[in-house]
Design an enzyme around this catalytic site. Sequence first.
Site, short mmCIF file in Angstrom:
data_model
loop_
_atom_site.label_atom_id
_atom_site.label_comp_id
_atom_site.label_asym_id
_atom_site.label_seq_id
_atom_site.Cartn_x
_atom_site.Cartn_y
_atom_site.Cartn_z
N GLY A 31 0.82 -1.21 0.05
CA GLY A 31 -0.10 0.10 -0.12
C GLY A 31 0.78 1.36 0.09
O GLY A 31 1.70 1.52 -0.76
N TYR A 181 -9.72 2.14 16.53
CA TYR A 181 -8.85 2.43 15.33
C TYR A 181 -8.74 4.21 15.29
O TYR A 181 -7.40 4.61 15.41
CB TYR A 181 -9.41 2.05 13.92
CG TYR A 181 -8.58 2.53 12.77
CD1 TYR A 181 -7.33 2.16 12.63
CD2 TYR A 181 -8.88 3.75 11.77
CE1 TYR A 181 -6.39 2.53 11.53
CE2 TYR A 181 -8.34 3.91 11.03
CZ TYR A 181 -6.96 3.67 10.72
OH TYR A 181 -6.01 4.03 9.67
N1 LIG Z 1 -5.46 3.49 3.06
C1 LIG Z 1 -6.05 4.74 3.66
O1 LIG Z 1 -7.11 5.14 2.93
C2 LIG Z 1 -5.50 5.26 4.99
C3 LIG Z 1 -6.26 6.26 5.46
C4 LIG Z 1 -5.67 6.84 6.55
C5 LIG Z 1 -4.58 6.39 7.21
N2 LIG Z 1 -3.88 5.34 6.68
C6 LIG Z 1 -2.74 4.46 7.46
O2 LIG Z 1 -1.80 4.47 6.35
C7 LIG Z 1 -0.96 3.44 7.01
C8 LIG Z 1 -0.53 2.42 5.75
O3 LIG Z 1 -1.81 1.65 5.39
P1 LIG Z 1 -2.32 1.03 4.04
O4 LIG Z 1 -3.43 2.03 3.69
O5 LIG Z 1 -0.91 1.19 3.19
O6 LIG Z 1 -2.59 -0.31 4.35
P2 LIG Z 1 -1.82 -1.80 4.08
O7 LIG Z 1 -1.70 -1.76 2.43
O8 LIG Z 1 -2.66 -2.88 4.56
O9 LIG Z 1 -0.56 -1.82 4.53
C9 LIG Z 1 -0.45 -1.72 5.75
C10 LIG Z 1 0.91 -2.45 6.33
O10 LIG Z 1 1.18 -2.64 7.56
C11 LIG Z 1 1.67 -3.69 7.94
N3 LIG Z 1 1.59 -4.23 9.21
C12 LIG Z 1 0.25 -4.56 9.84
N4 LIG Z 1 0.49 -4.96 11.04
C13 LIG Z 1 1.77 -5.09 11.25
C14 LIG Z 1 2.56 -5.40 12.46
N5 LIG Z 1 2.20 -6.03 13.62
N6 LIG Z 1 3.97 -5.41 12.30
C15 LIG Z 1 4.50 -4.93 11.07
N7 LIG Z 1 3.80 -4.66 10.10
C16 LIG Z 1 2.49 -4.64 10.29
C17 LIG Z 1 1.01 -4.59 6.78
O11 LIG Z 1 1.64 -5.79 6.70
P3 LIG Z 1 1.27 -6.93 5.63
O12 LIG Z 1 1.25 -6.79 4.40
O13 LIG Z 1 1.82 -8.28 6.30
O14 LIG Z 1 -0.26 -6.97 6.61
C18 LIG Z 1 1.36 -3.64 5.72
O15 LIG Z 1 2.59 -3.77 5.06
C19 LIG Z 1 -1.57 2.85 8.07
O16 LIG Z 1 -0.76 3.53 9.30
C20 LIG Z 1 -2.99 3.37 8.11
O17 LIG Z 1 -3.65 3.48 9.47
C21 LIG Z 1 -4.54 4.67 5.51
#
Ligand SMILES: NC(=O)c1ccc[n+]([C@@H]2O[C@H](COP(=O)([O-])OP(=O)(O)OC[C@H]3O[C@@H](n4cnc5c(N)ncnc54)[C@H](OP(=O)(O)O)[C@@H]3O)[C@@H](O)[C@H]2O)c1
Length: 311
Positions: A31, A181
């Site tokens: 992501g 969350y």
């Molecule tokens: N997407 C949105 O709209 C959005 C909006 C607001 C904030 N965010 C924030 O953006 C950040 C990135 O999220 P994303 O949207 O890119 O989601 P994503 O694609 O699900 O990526 C999340 C990443 O965090 C890793 N992760 C989860 N649990 C973990 C753990 N215990 N130890 C180490 N790594 C871990 C995941 O690993 P795996 O691949 O192994 O699961 C993945 O690499 C997050 O902090 C999220 O809260 C996202």
Amino acid sequence: MTTTQPITNWTADRLDDLSGKRYLITGGNSGIGFEAAAHLRRAHADVLVAARSASKGADAVAQLKRIPGGGAVHLIQLDLASVESIRQANDAIRTHIDALDGVINNAGIMQTPQLQTADGFELQFGTNHLGHFLLNYLLFDLITARSGRIVPVSSIAHRGVPGINFDDPMFANDYSATKVYSQSKLANLMYGLELARRLEAAGSAVIAVTAHPGYSATNLQSTGPTGILKAIYKVTNRLLAQSPTAGALPEVLAVAGNGARNGAYYGPTMFGDARGPVGESHISDAAQDQDAAARLWALSEELLGITWKIA
Ligand SMILES: NC(=O)c1ccc[n+]([C@@H]2O[C@H](COP(=O)([O-])OP(=O)(O)OC[C@H]3O[C@@H](n4cnc5c(N)ncnc54)[C@H](OP(=O)(O)O)[C@@H]3O)[C@@H](O)[C@H]2O)c1
């Protein structure tokens, strides 16, 4: 905080050549974290991809190496839901490098069922906030060595709770996947702002710059949520979300952009900060509560059994 011109319409082509700079990105295999690593690599930086899954991490590293850029790409195994794994990752990072220009606290999970980390913390608060607090504490000397940056990653969702639930921070008695969350993302932002204040008070050259990606279609919306929520996200991801490449820009600005300010909060600036041009984003009143931020800091130290005094 020092006053500088607000940043508007920021894009990755404003990055300097980052040859020789080193950045650690948690959750860099997927992501927004993967796309942030790709932006940094295109600017010739060395990137350390921290991933909990060795195989997903190795795939991401292979993909990043194929992007023309030239910097080194390392894989660090890191499970933020385990204090032991965080301490091992700290050791592993030091086998590759002796200084860091920036750490993006990107990894996160959203709206999971009620689960616990290896150390008994509620999973979302434990992973999103406590795990990164410990990691930053352990890596602080490496970041100081380069006058580097710490980048907590928050969310529009930080506005979803009126404050930290200090009476029951793990929501043990009344679990709500959504509130938990939101609280974890409020904690990320309060931590970023409090860290910035402490760094400034200590006269540190390190800066803390918080970012959020707006709404970006990633695995986040399918990994944690279940049932109706998961079904709704399938539709909204297609209709409303921006790409993770765009969602990564505020993190990249925060960690490596010229003029990024200690204590700033960068994100998209249109449609309720969900997408669009990158600049200064909106901070809730709760996130600006300095007494609560100091209390959160003390609670984090107590839960982790550490004392983090910034000198
Ligand atoms: N997407 C949105 O709209 C959005 C909006 C607001 C904030 N965010 C924030 O953006 C950040 C990135 O999220 P994303 O949207 O890119 O989601 P994503 O694609 O699900 O990526 C999340 C990443 O965090 C890793 N992760 C989860 N649990 C973990 C753990 N215990 N130890 C180490 N790594 C871990 C995941 O690993 P795996 O691949 O192994 O699961 C993945 O690499 C997050 O902090 C999220 O809260 C996202």
